[in-house]
Structure formats: C-alpha cells, structure tokens
Design an enzyme around this catalytic site. Structure first.
Site, PDB file in Angstrom:
ATOM      1  N   SER A 193      71.177  10.597  -0.757  1.00  0.00           N
ATOM      2  CA  SER A 193      72.505  10.198  -1.233  1.00  0.00           C
ATOM      3  C   SER A 193      72.373   9.469  -2.571  1.00  0.00           C
ATOM      4  CB  SER A 193      73.195   9.323  -0.174  1.00  0.00           C
ATOM      5  OG  SER A 193      74.527   9.052  -0.523  1.00  0.00           O
ATOM      6  N   THR A 194      72.793   8.214  -2.640  1.00  0.00           N
ATOM      7  CA  THR A 194      72.799   7.485  -3.904  1.00  0.00           C
ATOM      8  C   THR A 194      71.408   7.450  -4.525  1.00  0.00           C
ATOM      9  OG1 THR A 194      74.473   6.052  -2.927  1.00  0.00           O
ATOM     10  CG2 THR A 194      73.537   5.359  -5.030  1.00  0.00           C
ATOM     11  N   HIS A 219      74.776  14.101  -0.686  1.00  0.00           N
ATOM     12  CA  HIS A 219      76.196  13.752  -0.680  1.00  0.00           C
ATOM     13  C   HIS A 219      76.805  14.035  -2.051  1.00  0.00           C
ATOM     14  CE1 HIS A 219      75.226  10.668   2.708  1.00  0.00           C
ATOM     15  NE2 HIS A 219      75.461  11.865   3.200  1.00  0.00           N
ATOM     16  N   MET A 312      72.803   4.923   0.175  1.00  0.00           N
ATOM     17  CA  MET A 312      73.530   3.817   0.776  1.00  0.00           C
ATOM     18  C   MET A 312      73.985   4.198   2.175  1.00  0.00           C
ATOM     19  SD  MET A 312      74.918   0.767   0.460  1.00  0.00           S
ATOM     20  CE  MET A 312      75.012   0.364  -1.292  1.00  0.00           C
ATOM     21  N   ASP A 315      73.780   7.267   7.120  1.00  0.00           N
ATOM     22  CA  ASP A 315      73.848   8.688   7.460  1.00  0.00           C
ATOM     23  C   ASP A 315      72.439   9.277   7.489  1.00  0.00           C
ATOM     24  OD1 ASP A 315      74.952  11.198   8.023  1.00  0.00           O
ATOM     25  OD2 ASP A 315      75.080  11.730   5.905  1.00  0.00           O
TER      26      ASP A 315
END
Length: 374
Positions: A193-194, A219, A312, A315
C-alpha cells in the site's frame, strides 16, 4: 500539534472547499492555499507545511516539477489531487514514482460536491502521509539505487471510515486446514500500500523470467492500475499486466489487481488462475490484500509464498496469518525500508510472518520462491 497543510491547486473552488472541509478537523490546520507552485514556494518560505495537497496540471510550474524540487531539497509528504482520467493517471503515476504518498481523484465536473462527499478520504490521506514524514526523509537521505532518488512511492487511501470494517468473509469463506495440493508449481502473493509504487519499481525489475508467478494487490483507484501495470511492464524483464478473469498464473508473469476490484486466486487441475470480482470493501479496501492472501491460502497452501510490504493499516495481516497456517511461507518487509510499517507490523503482531526482509532483498526471496515443498 495539528498537521499543517498547504493546498496547491489552480481551482479556486477546490482550494475553498478543501479549506472549509479541513477546518472541521481538530488535528488538521490549513496554513495556506496557493494557485500555483510559484505562489506556494513563496508561502513556504514563511512556514513549511507538514503535508502538501498538490494538483498536477497548473500554470507557470507543473506539479511534477514542483514535487521533484521539493523532494530533492526538503522531502515533504505530498498527497496528489488528480483528475480521474487515463491521461491524468499516467502523469499522476509519475508523481507517485517521484515520491508522493497518496492520491485523491477528482472528477472534471461536480468537483464541489465530490470534495464534500470524500472529505473523510482526504483527511485519511493527509494523516497517512503525515505518518510517513520521518521515514520519507530518512529513506531520501539513504543511498539511491541506479542514481535515482529514493523517495517513497504511494498508494491510494480508500478508507471509508463511516462504513463497517468488513473482513474477507464478505468475499470468501475462511480456509479450513491445509489444502491438498498435488502440483509443485510455486506462486507468490504480494500485498502493498503506502510507499508501494516505487517499492514495486525497485523489486519487480530485479526478477527474471524464471521467477514464480505473482499476484499483486497494490491499493490504487480505478483507471490507475492499467497504466501502472503498463509502466511496470516497461521496466521489467517479466511480463506485468492488469489482471483479467481467467488469466493464468505462469512463471515470469505478475498480475496486478485492477483498481476497484478484488483479486482471487484459484486452482485448476494443472495450473493456477485468477478471478477479478466485485464486492464490498474489505479491511476498508478494494482490492484487498486480505482477500488475495485468503484465496491463496485456500488453493495453494504450502505451494505459496506470501509477501506483505509497506503500507498503512492492517489489510493483509489476517490473510497472511491464514496463509502461514495453511503451510505457506510468509515474508514481511522490514521497518527500516518501509515508508509506513503498519501492514507488516500488524502481520508480525498476529504471528503471521516467517521472515523479515529488507526491500533490497525481496526480489531475491521471490526469485527463489522459498516454499515448504516436499
């Protein structure tokens, strides 16, 4: 102390609506709103912001040039506010690769209502970016591979905080026991993700065409993943493509989950393949890493390697534990090389991680396809 935010957008409507919406948050303070980067640089001489919300297409200086200047001089968390178009996707991905830490997409019409409706997403993106401040500056100061700036990459923050947080049960039943897998072909499931854009741009080019098949959830919103997959495909020896229904998982190929859809891995008698499915947000994301990992736990078990990387939230943490319990080997990116250590940290807390690996070594781990076979 509040998060000091500077808005840089040539639309007066966008600047005003964002300022009004952010004024409702106790931990966010808008310290300025500039119509272009030149005005922004003048404002930043007076007070440097904690987070910048940045448009891409602006007069006098475009957002990409401004972003690269900021990242080279004083790395600062940046959230991109970009048009949701295929043309906009390519430019936005360049910004993410240059170090931006989040995306807020905006339509070409109805911007006022849209920004009011998605204010929770904007606030989440700002908080997520701010949380990466220290890591962004630390990694920026580290030696950069191949002469490139080592900034963070980004992810799309898709947390709908006003909706219930569903788990993977919303898409798939939980795995029961260890799957009976007769084949010896190895596959890799990767969730990120991030900080993910540039992390993947570092990892995937290090793979050869002999590497195990990969299924990847990054994401990211709709329309961006097609461009992102094409961008990666141009950088890599392996084939990288946006996943489509019934795509086979084969060596030397990475399948990227489409934005706005979940990615599920399934097994046929002689091979693995993927399905792209609709459904609610899982762990407040779609695509969800938890869904991918659970599907791999159910169909591949000990033939699978699960990798959870910078991001972050949590998930993927539960799904990685399910994959480990099903016999798969699991790996987490280490804290030193993560922009945000949230997802790997949660996976470790749940006991779902076999090995912790630096970003520089993840390609090697994937290439070996370390799995419990025998």
């Amino acid at each position: 102390m509040p998060i000091n935010v500077l808005i840089v957008d040539d639309s007066a409507v966008v600047r005003q609506v964002m300022t009004d919406e952010l004024a409702r948050e106790h931990d966010v303070k808008v310290i300025g709103a500039a119509a272009d980067p030149i005005f922004a640089l003048d404002r930043m001489k007076l007070q440097w912001p904690d987070v910048i919300v940045l448009d891409i297409e602006m007069p006098r200086m475009d957002g990409i040039t401004f972003l690269k200047q900021i990242m080279s001089e004083r790395p600062t968390p940046v959230v991109i506010c970009s048009s949701l178009t295929e043309k906009g996707a390519a430019v936005t991905l360049e910004a993410l690769s240059s170090g931006a830490l989040g995306i807020i997409t905006k339509p070409s019409i109805g911007v006022r209502n849209f920004l009011q409706d998605c204010s929770a997403d904007l606030v989440t993106a700002i908080r997520t970016a701010y949380a990466a401040t220290g890591r962004l500056r630390l990694l920026r100061s580290a030696p950069a591979p191949a002469g490139e700036p080592r900034t963070g990459g980004a992810s799309y923050v898709m947390e709908k905080l006003q909706t219930p947080k569903l788990n993977a049960d919303a898409i798939l039943d939980a795995p029961t026991g260890t799957p009976n897998v007769g084949m010896t072909e190895r596959i890799v499931a990767l969730g990120i993700s991030t900080g993910g854009v540039q992390a993947l741009e570092q990892v995937l080019p290090g793979l050869t065409q002999a590497c195990p098949a990969l299924a990847i959830v990054q994401h990211m919103p709709e329309k961006f993943t097609t461009t992102f997959a094409a961008r990666l495909n141009g950088l890599c020896k392996i084939e990288v493509k946006e996943a489509a229904n019934n795509d086979r998982m084969v060596r030397g190929r990475a399948l990227i989950a489409p934005g706005g859809k979940h990615l599920v891995v399934k097994r046929a008698p002689s091979h693995y393949y993927v399905e792209v499915v609709d459904g609610p947000l899982v762990s407040r994301h779609r695509p969800s890493v938890d869904v991918l990992f659970r599907s791999v736990a159910k169909c591949a078990g000990r033939n699978a390697l699960g990798v959870i990387m910078t991001g972050m939230g949590d998930d993927g943490a539960r799904g990685l534990k399910e994959l480990r319990d099903a016999g798969g080997v699991t790996v987490a990116q280490d804290e030193d090389s993560c922009i945000v250590f949230g997802m790997p940290k949660e996976a470790m807390r749940l006991g779902g991680v076999d090995q912790v690996v630096n970003l520089d070594n993840i390609a090697t781990v994937i290439e070996r396809g370390t799995c419990r076979l025998g």
